[in-house]
Design an enzyme around this catalytic site. Structure first.
Site, PDB file in Angstrom:
ATOM      1  N   GLU A 167      -5.559  -8.263  -0.465  1.00 23.45           N
ATOM      2  CA  GLU A 167      -6.272  -7.935   0.785  1.00 23.45           C
ATOM      3  C   GLU A 167      -7.733  -7.680   0.430  1.00 23.45           C
ATOM      4  O   GLU A 167      -8.033  -6.793  -0.367  1.00 23.45           O
ATOM      5  CB  GLU A 167      -5.699  -6.703   1.491  1.00 23.45           C
TER       6      GLU A 167
ATOM      7  N   GLU B 172       0.817  -1.222   0.000  1.00 22.59           N
ATOM      8  CA  GLU B 172       0.000   0.000   0.000  1.00 22.59           C
ATOM      9  C   GLU B 172       0.854   1.276   0.000  1.00 22.59           C
ATOM     10  O   GLU B 172       0.605   2.202   0.772  1.00 22.59           O
ATOM     11  CB  GLU B 172      -0.952  -0.001   1.198  1.00 22.59           C
TER      12      GLU B 172
END
Length: 503
Positions: free
Chosen positions: A291, A172
């Site tokens: 995710e 991320e």
């Protein structure tokens, strides 16, 4: 309400990568400590790993597990988790404001993964660290011997390399919350140089570059375009993440969210095609959706608690207790991945134990399946083979997410080797039964029909340590009929069904 679904042997999406049913473990809350690892637990192996949890993971048949993060990895020194445990340092984890004992590192996780029947998907720190730490980690994990890092692994008790093929280049990195956050250009350059170094070691590695953390990021989808512009010829996958919320308790809107997921995947697929064409490349890049899960039950209250505590070790954190409504959501998410499995090759439910997870544990006590465990298990076991391009005709409703949301959410898989057709179906209608006609064309003679149903009259119904089987699958009879190549099945309102047809 009626619905018609047609599956034709000549109309398929493609072969499903088994890693579509992957998982994720991060050093976060009780995911590791009192999750998979609890020395002194009645079921613990000599290495401290809980056998009761291993058994539940094995029953999921999860093919890969991403580790060690997540936000945690962006300030993680992998070297802290090797060598004698008594000599490992305790560090402060800036991501979750906790302390990390480093009792579990790569050796312990690898032993657990082998026992749980899953392969490792490892992430390197491209936040606070970079290329050098990444190449050293890969050498430690994968080189047979005769070099500094591989010989150190051997000294630490592991003679043979683990030969991990799947590596994430950070986590991320588009997020301002990330330790070492970078712009797309900065991250793309670093990821490309790191990928080149890792490929110099082993050009057969599979490398995952960071895409957008979610589709509401202000940099999306330009982030993907910039990062892929830098890295396209060196990487195999771009990662996407998405979590699903229902703060307003509007079931119809909640169950429409997979329409947004589908657009997210389609948009990034378009960016991939654009960069491929721009570079005149023959290389195919796919998506690693590493995710995903429902996450909102404890999210806001835990965010407040984190600001107040003083660096606890393995605290109760993000332990959402899932309900029956979440079964329907997870079923729709998995259906979306199956329908997009030509592009989404890897997906990891986040996470596996205790932290927004299908498995819960009690320290010193039992382990049990949350409600969402069941659709994941059914898809993992029976959703392997060829994804079918179904023709679906049913009524729809209008939502804020999409102008047309079909009441029947369905995916189909053909396992030619075993001779089964499997359909996963969610009835999004809250009041009406749905009479579904399944037409199967050019698959041969239908020999048998099985119908597995997950249904509860209370959308808020949960599984707990005292009532662990409140929501679970059940075999049902009398709901299916057969006429030539057509199967008729009645599915209740707000329900998840798996219909299997033996050929």
């Amino acid at each position: 309400m009626d619905a018609r679904v047609t599956a034709h042997a000549h109309y398929s999406i493609g072969e499903i990568d088994k890693r579509l049913y992957g998982s994720f473990l991060e050093h976060l809350g009780r995911a590791v400590y009192t999750g998979i690892y609890e020395p002194g637990h009645p079921s613990a192996h000599p290495n401290g790993m809980r056998q009761d949890v291993i058994e539940l993971v094995r029953q999921l048949d999860t093919p890969i597990c991403r580790y060690p993060g997540g936000n945690f990895v962006s300030a993680y020194n992998w070297e802290d988790g090797i060598g004698p445990k008594a000599e490992r340092p305790t560090r402060l984890d800036l991501a979750w404001r906790t302390s990390e004992s480093n009792e579990v590192g790569i050796h312990e996780f690898a032993e657990w993964a082998e026992a749980a029947g899953t392969e490792m998907m490892l992430a390197v720190n491209l936040g606070s660290r970079g290329l050098d730490a990444a190449r050293n980690f890969v050498e430690y994990v994968n080189h047979p011997g005769g070099s500094y890092w591989s010989d150190l692994r051997r000294k630490n008790g592991r003679a043979e390399p683990w030969d991990v093929k799947l590596w994430c280049l950070g986590n991320e990195m588009d997020g301002p919350w990330q330790v070492g956050h970078k712009s797309a250009a900065e991250y793309g350059h670093l990821a490309n140089e790191t990928a080149k170094a890792l490929r110099a070691f082993d050009d057969k590695l599979e490398l995952v570059v960071c895409g957008s953390s979610h589709s509401e990021m202000p940099t999306y989808p330009q982030w993907e375009a910039t990062v892929l512009e830098e890295t396209y010829e060196q990487i195999d996958y771009i990662s996407l993440h998405m979590y699903f919320e229902n703060y307003e308790k509007k079931t119809a809107e909640y169950l429409a969210l997979p329409q947004k997921l589908d657009r997210y995947i389609g948009t990034v697929g378009g960016v991939i095609d654009f960069i491929k064409a721009k570079k005149r490349s023959k290389r195919d890049v796919k998506i690693s959706f590493d995710e995903w899960n429902v996450w909102y039950h404890e999210r806001k209250s835990d965010a407040r608690r984190m600001k107040e505590w003083d660096w606890p070790h393995a605290p109760v954190l993000l332990e959402d207790i899932y309900n029956f409504e979440d079964v329907l959501q997870v079923g729709c998410i998995l259906n979306t991945f199956i329908r997009r499995s030509d592009l989404v090759r890897i997906a990891c439910i986040a996470q596996l134990v205790n932290v927004i997870a299908p498995i819960m544990t009690e320290p010193g006590g039992g382990a049990w399946r949350q409600t969402i465990y069941h659709p994941l298990q059914l898809a993992s076991h029976y959703g392997r083979g060829t994804a079918l391009n179904l023709d679906v005709d049913c009524q729809s409703y209008t939502s804020d997410i999409a102008g047309s949301v079909p009441y029947l959410d369905v995916s189909g898989v053909h396992d030619a080797e075993a001779g089964w057709l499997t359909f996963f179906a969610v009835n999004r209608h809250g009041q009406e039964h749905m009479d579904v006609e399944l037409s199967v064309e050019r698959f041969g003679t239908i020999k048998a029909i099985e119908h597995t149903l997950i249904k509860h009259d209370d959308l808020e119904a949960r599984n707990t340590k005292d009532n662990p089987e409140n929501v679970k699958p059940q075999q049902v009879g009398g709901t299916a009929s057969l006429e030539q190549n057509r199967v008729g099945v009645t599915v209740p309102p707000y329900s998840y069904s798996m219909i299997r047809i033996k050929l």
